[in-house]
Scaffold this active site. Structure first.
Site, PDB file in Angstrom:
ATOM      1  CG  ASP A   1      69.818  31.510  33.588  1.00 56.94           C
ATOM      2  OD1 ASP A   1      69.242  32.307  32.834  1.00 56.94           O
ATOM      3  OD2 ASP A   1      69.364  31.172  34.690  1.00 56.94           O
TER       4      ASP A   1
ATOM      5  CG  HIS B   1      66.667  34.642  33.808  1.00 53.25           C
ATOM      6  ND1 HIS B   1      67.272  33.479  34.223  1.00 53.25           N
ATOM      7  CD2 HIS B   1      65.457  34.675  34.440  1.00 53.25           C
ATOM      8  CE1 HIS B   1      66.473  32.835  35.063  1.00 53.25           C
ATOM      9  NE2 HIS B   1      65.353  33.542  35.212  1.00 53.25           N
TER      10      HIS B   1
ATOM     11  CG  ASN C   1      58.380  31.470  38.379  1.00 56.96           C
ATOM     12  OD1 ASN C   1      58.749  31.245  39.524  1.00 56.96           O
ATOM     13  ND2 ASN C   1      59.217  31.861  37.419  1.00 56.96           N
TER      14      ASN C   1
ATOM     15  CB  SER D   1      64.513  32.382  37.992  1.00 56.67           C
ATOM     16  OG  SER D   1      63.997  31.503  37.031  1.00 56.67           O
TER      17      SER D   1
END
Length: 617
Positions: free
Chosen positions: A145, A178, A270, A347
């Site tokens: 990530d 994130h 998304n 996520s």
């Protein structure tokens, strides 16, 4: 007394099985409960104690213990084999109803993290029950990530060495927030009287930075991150990232990691699109869609072919930011500052599945295909999921852990049979989804509608002209279109293609008004005599197509009569008034039946042009 003794023994055995199934293994006990018959005298009880060389004592001073003659004696917990034999011998005594271990019970684990009550997402997947079985001990999860910063609520979480492929160094610190948020869902330090909880808080986190401070990264960096994790001991890779484009290089990296025994979990995307993002769409990757606090698909979540399972991802609104997923992360504007924040997205849903996968692996189920099977088969199915919003269903950590522990001990044939029964129970009698990827379709009601149409045709034939009426292609096609449609097509799907053509082609006329809706409620404009009535007016004079319209009326009569009686699932615009909806469907079913009769009668009165049900002379 015999019945009571055997009932008590069965209860004891059942308790032992249940405790084993819950992952406790060999449940500890240091004493045995002996329940004498109510008529046993003190001298008889003493004689039993002397014969078996045990020191019996009343279980308590309560009137219940005295009245029921419940006694205890201590045993050596390290010699349970001989203790079991002793319990069997005692249970065979005529004066004893049963003897079984005095098991120890404990409260379900509830973390003391101060903000845990705000984590609706963990309760939604039944984490308290799952934590009693596993907490992810010994499992390494790679978070590929934006990197992971060891914020204060990750202080007690164990980290292993990672890598930064953006800056090419060994310091994969997060500059965006994130990745730290994702890592928190997986393994936030838990039960530390601070902050929030994580799913597999005893698992190890491997931070692998492949996305920059803006959340973007190159294909080559992501591929290197996947291979690095697979080569350095990670058994789970969380990929809360994605792209609309496929790449051979990425697919090879996924296959490489899977072949090394790594479970790979990725976000579906998304865009509220019916096309899942890559790498989630690849084989050997568990694709996760997102749900909100009410368990429904989150507005942004991708869906359709490729979604394997759904998990909480949040669905924030302006008035309710707490509908997101709460974890500790960093302030993007000041990476040195930690904060608790509500994020949302697939996520956020993905690490829920990764965390539960870690709990499963900690129970000994390491093969990635087996992990995926446990996750899917334990998920809570969602009926009428026509667009495949949820895949196998909603993630359930407690059921996954119960299944993981049982899978290691149960006979594979018995386990398969249980799975099959569970599937039939959850999804209807027989279901094309058993073979095809897509929404569930109840086979029996559809077949009954077709059979019902055929019965109606036979009745009309009997009433009108027993010796003259036969079937024709337009008539049969009309019956099928009106009753069930080509319903097996609804379960078909092609990866990368929209599902609406299959939904449309597989629907009967009464279903066309809601072919793309998640609900099976019928639209009154389509589920009525209106359309077949108009077609009858237009085509009654056509020597061939009129039989198709007559068949349509017959099929719709069958569909509407059965939908209004046995298989009622609602009528849109009628609200919650079931009697009104049922009455509407039944009335229109009778009208379609009458229209079919009148149409067939009118057609048979023209023998020179009749070609449908009329037998040529």
């Amino acid at each position: 007394m015999k019945f009571g003794r055997w009932l008590g023994l069965c209860c004891a055995c059942l308790m032992a099985l249940l405790l084993t199934a819950c992952g406790k293994g060999s449940t500890p006990y240091d004493s045995i409960v002996v329940n004498f018959v109510n008529t046993a005298t003190p001298s008889q009880i003493s004689a039993i104690a002397k014969e078996y060389d045990v020191s019996l004592r009343p279980s308590s001073a309560s009137s219940f213990a005295r009245q029921e003659a419940i006694y205890l004696f201590d045993v050596d917990a390290n010699h349970q084999g001989s203790t079991r034999r002793l319990m069997k011998r005692l249970t065979d005594e005529a004066l004893i109803e049963y003897a079984h271990p005095n098991y120890q019970f404990q409260a379900a684990f509830v973390p003391n993290d101060r903000l845990y009550p705000q984590q609706w997402n963990l309760k939604a997947i039944n984490m308290p029950e799952a934590w009693d079985i596993s907490q992810g001990e010994g499992i390494t999860v790679a978070v590929v990530d934006t990197g992971v910063t060891r914020v204060s609520d990750l202080a007690q979480t164990e980290f292993v060495k990672g890598y930064d492929f953006v800056d090419d160094d060994e310091n994969p610190e997060d500059l965006q927030g994130h990745g730290t948020h994702v890592a928190g869902t997986i393994a936030q330090s838990t039960n530390n009287a601070f902050g929030v909880a994580g799913i597999a808080f005893k698992a190890k986190i491997m931070p692998v930075r492949v996305l920059d401070a803006n959340g973007f990264g190159s294909l080559s960096d992501v591929v290197e991150g996947i291979r690095y994790a697979a080569d350095h001991g990670a058994t789970i890779i969380n990929l809360s990232l994605g792209s609309r484009a496929s790449a051979q290089l990425m697919q090879e990296a996924v296959t490489y990691a899977h072949n090394k025994g790594v479970t790979i979990i990725a976000a579906a995307g998304n865009e509220n699109s019916n096309q899942v993002s890559y790498p989630a769409r690849y084989e050997h990757v568990i694709a996760v869609s997102a749900t909100g606090p009410n368990g429904e698909k989150a507005p942004y979540s991708n869906y359709g072919v490729g979604v394997d399972i759904s998990a909480p991802g949040g669905a924030k609104t302006q008035d309710h930011p707490e509908y997101g997923i709460l974890q500790q992360t960093i302030n993007r504007r000041n990476p040195n500052e930690a904060l608790f924040a509500y994020f949302q997205g697939t996520s956020m849903a993905t690490p829920h599945v990764a965390g539960v996968a870690a709990l499963i692996q900690a129970q000994g189920v390491k093969d990635p295909d087996k992990v995926e099977e446990v996750l899917k088969m334990s998920a809570t199915p969602v009926r009428d999921d026509k667009q495949n919003f949820y895949g196998a269903g909603r993630l359930d950590a407690a059921k996954a852990l119960a299944r993981a522990t049982g899978q290691q001990e149960e006979n594979p044939l018995v386990l398969w049979f249980k799975d099959f029964l569970q599937y039939l129970n959850n999804n209807g009698y027989l279901n094309p989804r058993f073979w095809f990827d897509g929404g569930p379709i109840a086979l029996v009601p559809k077949l009954l509608m077709v059979v019902g149409g055929y019965i109606i045709m036979v009745l009309i034939r009997w009433w009108l002209a027993p010796k003259r009426l036969i079937q024709s292609v337009p008539l049969v096609a009309g019956i099928l279109l009106g009753s069930a449609g080509l319903f097996p097509l609804q379960g078909l799907a092609i990866v990368g293609a929209p599902r609406w053509p299959f939904q449309l082609a597989g629907s009967s006329l009464p279903e066309l008004g809601t072919a793309f809706a998640q609900s099976n409620a019928l639209n009154p404009l389509f589920a009525s005599v209106l359309i077949p009535g108009l077609l009858m007016l237009l085509l009654l004079g056509h020597r061939r197509w009129r039989w198709g319209v007559i068949g349509l009326c017959i099929g719709m009569a069958s569909h509407l009569l059965l939908s209004g009686s046995l298989f009622y699932e609602g009528v849109v615009w009628f609200g919650s008034s079931a009697w009104l909806g049922r009455s509407f469907l039944l009335l229109n079913g009778v009208l379609c039946l009458g229209l079919a009769y009148l149409g067939a009668q009118a057609s048979l009165e023209q023998p020179s042009t009749a070609t449908g049900l009329a037998l040529r002379k």
